[in-house]
Motif scaffolding. Structure first.
Motif, PDB file in Angstrom:
ATOM      1  N   TYR A  97       0.846  -1.190   0.000  1.00  0.00           N
ATOM      2  CA  TYR A  97       0.000   0.000   0.000  1.00  0.00           C
ATOM      3  C   TYR A  97       0.884   1.243   0.000  1.00  0.00           C
ATOM      4  CZ  TYR A  97      -3.562  -3.341   1.546  1.00  0.00           C
ATOM      5  OH  TYR A  97      -4.404  -4.416   1.635  1.00  0.00           O
ATOM      6  N   PHE A  98       0.425   2.270  -0.706  1.00  0.00           N
ATOM      7  CA  PHE A  98       1.117   3.548  -0.745  1.00  0.00           C
ATOM      8  C   PHE A  98       0.280   4.603  -0.038  1.00  0.00           C
ATOM      9  CE2 PHE A  98       3.501   1.776  -4.326  1.00  0.00           C
ATOM     10  CZ  PHE A  98       4.765   2.295  -4.087  1.00  0.00           C
ATOM     11  N   GLU A 116      -6.456  11.786   3.288  1.00  0.00           N
ATOM     12  CA  GLU A 116      -5.741  10.931   2.351  1.00  0.00           C
ATOM     13  C   GLU A 116      -6.485   9.623   2.084  1.00  0.00           C
ATOM     14  OE1 GLU A 116      -1.288  12.181   3.897  1.00  0.00           O
ATOM     15  OE2 GLU A 116      -2.540  10.815   5.061  1.00  0.00           O
ATOM     16  N   SER A 117      -6.065   8.944   1.011  1.00  0.00           N
ATOM     17  CA  SER A 117      -6.570   7.614   0.702  1.00  0.00           C
ATOM     18  C   SER A 117      -5.395   6.726   0.325  1.00  0.00           C
ATOM     19  CB  SER A 117      -7.572   7.650  -0.458  1.00  0.00           C
ATOM     20  OG  SER A 117      -8.757   8.308  -0.089  1.00  0.00           O
ATOM     21  N   LEU A 118      -5.375   5.526   0.881  1.00  0.00           N
ATOM     22  CA  LEU A 118      -4.342   4.571   0.519  1.00  0.00           C
ATOM     23  C   LEU A 118      -4.550   4.062  -0.908  1.00  0.00           C
ATOM     24  CD1 LEU A 118      -3.897   2.256   3.641  1.00  0.00           C
ATOM     25  CD2 LEU A 118      -2.160   3.690   2.596  1.00  0.00           C
ATOM     26  N   ARG A 119      -3.449   3.731  -1.550  1.00  0.00           N
ATOM     27  CA  ARG A 119      -3.492   3.108  -2.874  1.00  0.00           C
ATOM     28  C   ARG A 119      -2.795   1.758  -2.796  1.00  0.00           C
ATOM     29  NH1 ARG A 119      -0.398   4.985  -6.402  1.00  0.00           N
ATOM     30  NH2 ARG A 119       0.827   6.471  -5.175  1.00  0.00           N
ATOM     31  N   GLY A 132      15.464   5.594   0.380  1.00  0.00           N
ATOM     32  CA  GLY A 132      15.149   6.429   1.540  1.00  0.00           C
ATOM     33  C   GLY A 132      13.675   6.534   1.838  1.00  0.00           C
ATOM     34  N   ALA A 133      12.808   6.042   0.943  1.00  0.00           N
ATOM     35  CA  ALA A 133      11.372   6.059   1.219  1.00  0.00           C
ATOM     36  C   ALA A 133      11.091   5.258   2.483  1.00  0.00           C
ATOM     37  CB  ALA A 133      10.598   5.478   0.042  1.00  0.00           C
ATOM     38  N   ARG A 134      10.192   5.740   3.313  1.00  0.00           N
ATOM     39  CA  ARG A 134       9.879   5.064   4.562  1.00  0.00           C
ATOM     40  C   ARG A 134       8.996   3.841   4.290  1.00  0.00           C
ATOM     41  NH1 ARG A 134      13.466   5.786   7.917  1.00  0.00           N
ATOM     42  NH2 ARG A 134      12.047   5.061   9.567  1.00  0.00           N
ATOM     43  N   SER A 155      -2.174 -17.012   1.266  1.00  0.00           N
ATOM     44  CA  SER A 155      -3.263 -16.792   2.219  1.00  0.00           C
ATOM     45  C   SER A 155      -2.859 -15.898   3.384  1.00  0.00           C
ATOM     46  CB  SER A 155      -3.770 -18.134   2.758  1.00  0.00           C
ATOM     47  OG  SER A 155      -2.723 -18.818   3.428  1.00  0.00           O
ATOM     48  N   GLU A 156      -1.577 -15.704   3.605  1.00  0.00           N
ATOM     49  CA  GLU A 156      -1.107 -14.871   4.713  1.00  0.00           C
ATOM     50  C   GLU A 156       0.127 -14.101   4.266  1.00  0.00           C
ATOM     51  OE1 GLU A 156      -0.213 -15.206   9.527  1.00  0.00           O
ATOM     52  OE2 GLU A 156      -0.778 -16.975   8.355  1.00  0.00           O
ATOM     53  N   ARG A 157      -0.114 -12.965   3.661  1.00  0.00           N
ATOM     54  CA  ARG A 157       0.962 -12.176   3.065  1.00  0.00           C
ATOM     55  C   ARG A 157       1.438 -11.082   4.026  1.00  0.00           C
ATOM     56  NH1 ARG A 157      -1.399 -11.117  -3.053  1.00  0.00           N
ATOM     57  NH2 ARG A 157      -1.566 -13.324  -3.657  1.00  0.00           N
ATOM     58  N   PRO A 158       2.725 -10.725   3.946  1.00  0.00           N
ATOM     59  CA  PRO A 158       3.191  -9.588   4.745  1.00  0.00           C
ATOM     60  C   PRO A 158       2.475  -8.307   4.340  1.00  0.00           C
ATOM     61  CG  PRO A 158       5.032 -10.852   3.866  1.00  0.00           C
ATOM     62  CD  PRO A 158       3.804 -11.361   3.188  1.00  0.00           C
ATOM     63  N   LEU A 159       2.291  -7.425   5.293  1.00  0.00           N
ATOM     64  CA  LEU A 159       1.653  -6.124   5.067  1.00  0.00           C
ATOM     65  C   LEU A 159       2.744  -5.074   4.915  1.00  0.00           C
ATOM     66  CD1 LEU A 159      -0.972  -4.417   5.058  1.00  0.00           C
ATOM     67  CD2 LEU A 159      -0.680  -4.186   7.528  1.00  0.00           C
ATOM     68  N   ILE A 160       2.745  -4.365   3.791  1.00  0.00           N
ATOM     69  CA  ILE A 160       3.784  -3.378   3.495  1.00  0.00           C
ATOM     70  C   ILE A 160       3.121  -2.027   3.224  1.00  0.00           C
ATOM     71  CG2 ILE A 160       5.784  -2.821   2.080  1.00  0.00           C
ATOM     72  CD1 ILE A 160       6.009  -5.464   3.590  1.00  0.00           C
ATOM     73  N   LEU A 161       3.527  -0.988   3.955  1.00  0.00           N
ATOM     74  CA  LEU A 161       3.081   0.379   3.706  1.00  0.00           C
ATOM     75  C   LEU A 161       4.300   1.219   3.356  1.00  0.00           C
ATOM     76  CD1 LEU A 161       0.650  -0.710   5.545  1.00  0.00           C
ATOM     77  CD2 LEU A 161       0.243   1.693   6.034  1.00  0.00           C
TER      78      LEU A 161
END
Length: 322
Positions: A97-98, A116-119, A132-134, A155-161
Motif C-alpha cells: 500500500y502507498f 488521504e486515501s491509501l493506494r 530512503g522512502a519510509r 493466504s497470509e501475506r506480509p503487510l507493506i506500507l
C-alpha cells in the motif's frame, strides 16, 4: 414491446445497481480487513538484531519493522534499513500500500486537512521506488543465513506500507486513509456499467423499430442513461449535497475507528493505550450514528437527483421521438 422494456429495466437494475453495490460491499469489507490487520500488526514485537542472533535458520517469527528503503535486489526483494537491523522483503508475497505525500506539517498530524486515501500497488511496479522512502512491514519473518526476510503465503501475506511522512504519524494516517472514498466505484463498476449500457441499448434498439411506442422507448432510453443522469442539471444540485454528506460520513467513520483503536482521544489529540481510550466508546458510537445518518441522507439526495433527471429525460426523449 413490453418484453423489451422489462428486459431493459432488469438489465439496468442488475448492471447499474445490484452488481456495483455488491462490489461496494466487497470493497468496504476488504478495507475493513486491512484496518483489522494493520491494527493487529501494531501489537507485533519490533524486529531487533537479537532475533537474528538468537534464532537458527528457518525460524519463523511474527514481527513488525520500520525503516528506509535501501535497494531493490533482483526482481522482488527489497532491503529496508531500520535503526537496529536491516531486513529483506519478498515483495511478490506481500500486500503493498502507498500513502500519498504528507500534506500537513502540523503536530499532531491534521488528518482532516490531509484527507488521504491509501493506494494498493503491485510489487512489479516498484522499480522506481526512491531510496530512503519510509517502509512499514509486518508479518512473518524467516531467518535465512542469519538475515531476517519477510515472506508469506498466498493466504497470509506480509503487510507493506510505503510513505514519506513521519513514522509516528503512520498509525493514525493509515487507519484514516484505509478506506474507499466512494465504494460504488470499485473494480466491478466499469465492467458492469458497460454491460448495462449494451444491454439496455439493445432493448432500446428493439423498441425503436416500428410500430414505435414513445413512452416505452423513452423509459428505456432514460434507463440506459441513468448512470450519467445525476451529473446533469437540475439533479446536479442534489448530487453536490450527496457528495458533501458522503464525504462527511467517511470522515466520521475514520474518526470512529481512531477512537475505537485508542489512537485518538475524544478531544481529538493522538494517544495510545488505556488513557487514550477513556470516553472513547461513547464518542465512537456518536461518530457511527452520525455517519449512518449522513449516509442515509446522502442516499436520499442521490435518489432525488436520479429520479428528477430520469423523469425529465423521459419527457425530453418522448418529445423528440413522438
Amino acid at each position: 414491446m413490453l418484453r423489451s422494456l422489462i428486459l431493459g429495466a432488469v438489465a439496468a437494475l442488475l448492471f447499474y445497481g445490484v452488481l456495483p453495490i455488491a462490489g461496494a460491499f466487497a470493497a468496504r469489507a476488504g478495507w475493513r480487513a486491512f484496518r483489522r490487520r494493520f491494527l493487529a500488526s501494531l501489537e507485533y514485537p519490533p524486529l531487533v538484531l537479537g532475533d537474528c542472533l538468537r534464532n537458527p535458520d528457518g525460524t519463523v517469527l511474527d514481527r513488525r519493522h520500520t525503516g528506509a528503503a535501501e535497494v531493490l535486489q533482483g526482481e522482488d526483494r527489497l532491503w529496508v534499513r531500520g535503526e537496529d537491523v536491516t531486513a529483506a522483503i519478498r515483495l511478490k508475497d506481500a500486500r503493498i500500500y502507498f500513502l500519498p505525500a504528507a500534506r500537513t506539517p502540523q503536530e499532531p498530524y491534521d488528518l482532516e486537512a490531509a484527507d488521504e486515501s491509501l493506494r494498493t500497488a503491485s510489487w512489479s511496479r516498484l522499480s522506481g521506488l526512491l531510496e530512503g522512502a519510509r517502509v512499514y512491514a509486518a508479518g512473518r519473518v524467516r531467518i535465512e543465513g542469519g538475515l531476517p526476510v519477510f515472506q508469506g503465503t498466498p493466504s497470509e501475506r506480509p503487510l507493506i506500507l510505503i510513505h514519506d511522512g513521519r513514522d509516528r504519524d503512520l498509525p493514525r494516517r493509515a487507519l484514516w486513509a484505509g478506506r474507499h472514498r466512494n465504494e460504488y466505484w470499485n473494480p466491478v463498476t466499469l465492467v458492469s456499467l458497460t454491460a448495462g449500457f449494451l444491454s439496455t441499448g439493445a432493448a432500446l434498439y428493439d423498441l425503436l423499430r416500428p410500430p414505435l411506442l414513445s413512452l416505452p422507448a423513452a423509459l428505456t432510453a432514460a434507463l440506459a442513461l441513468s448512470p450519467v443522469l445525476p451529473f446533469l442539471p437540475p439533479g446536479l444540485a442534489f448530487l453536490s449535497v450527496y457528495r458533501r454528506l458522503w464525504a462527511r460520513a467517511r470522515r466520521l467513520r475514520a474518526r470512529r475507528d481512531l477512537l475505537r483503536s485508542g489512537l485518538e482521544t475524544p478531544s481529538g489529540s493522538s494517544g495510545a493505550g488505556g488513557n487514550a481510550r477513556s470516553g472513547g466508546p461513547d464518542a465512537a458510537a456518536d461518530c457511527e450514528s452520525r455517519a449512518r445518518r449522513d449516509e442515509i441522507r446522502a442516499g436520499l439526495s442521490l435518489g432525488a437527483a436520479l429520479l428528477l433527471n430520469f423523469l425529465l429525460a423521459v419527457f425530453a426523449v418522448r418529445g423528440i421521438i413522438r
